[in-house]
Design an enzyme around this catalytic site. Structure first.
Site, short mmCIF file in Angstrom:
data_model
loop_
_atom_site.label_atom_id
_atom_site.label_comp_id
_atom_site.label_asym_id
_atom_site.label_seq_id
_atom_site.Cartn_x
_atom_site.Cartn_y
_atom_site.Cartn_z
N GLY A 50 -2.49 0.37 -2.49
CA GLY A 50 -1.40 0.66 -1.57
C GLY A 50 -1.75 0.44 -0.11
N CYS A 51 -2.99 0.03 0.14
CA CYS A 51 -3.41 -0.28 1.51
C CYS A 51 -3.44 -1.79 1.68
CB CYS A 51 -4.80 0.29 1.78
SG CYS A 51 -4.88 2.08 1.70
N GLN A 52 -2.95 -2.25 2.81
CA GLN A 52 -2.97 -3.68 3.08
C GLN A 52 -4.41 -4.17 3.26
OE1 GLN A 52 -0.67 -4.82 6.53
NE2 GLN A 52 -0.09 -6.74 5.58
#
Length: 138
Positions: A50-52
């Protein structure tokens, strides 16, 4: 490597920054204070979805039940945000972590309103992952 400040000192230091450029530089500096992870800890099991940017978080529990968090990112500002989250959860047990809401602290720092939407989503993903890991321990 310099130690991270406690919650109150973090808030004081943050409020002393004259503008958001200084605040971003302070966040980056906090990230530079994190102890490095070993190559083995940069693994799929420690990666945060969920983190870029790439984010790894390792959670250990000492014999008294206190959680120690360690982490890394390939992006300097994100690594600094990891440090901010770790400061807020410092010296907590797994149960404390699952019950503690970090969002009011972010509001005091006016943090989320100055992050890009993707960084805000990544920050939320980190918090969810830490709370989920803590829930599995407690």
């Amino acid at each position: 490597m310099a130690a991270l400040p406690d919650k109150d000192k973090l808030l004081r230091n943050f409020s002393r920054c004259a503008n958001w450029e200084e605040k971003y530089l302070y966040i980056i500096e906090l990230g530079q204070r994190l102890a490095p992870l070993s190559p083995e800890e940069h693994s799929v099991q420690n990666i945060i979805q969920g983190c870029q940017s790439q984010v790894w978080i390792v959670m250990d529990q000492d014999p008294t039940g206190v959680i120690a968090l360690r982490g890394d990112s390939d992006a300097a500002i994100v690594k600094g945000l990891i440090a901010v989250v770790f400061i807020l959860y410092d010296r907590m047990t797994a149960q404390d972590i699952t019950e503690f809401d970090v969002r009011p602290w972010f509001e005091k720092m006016a943090l989320t309103q100055h992050l890009t939407p993707s960084r805000s989503q990544g920050l939320e993903a980190m918090i969810r992952a830490i709370r989920a890991k803590a829930a599995n321990i407690s």
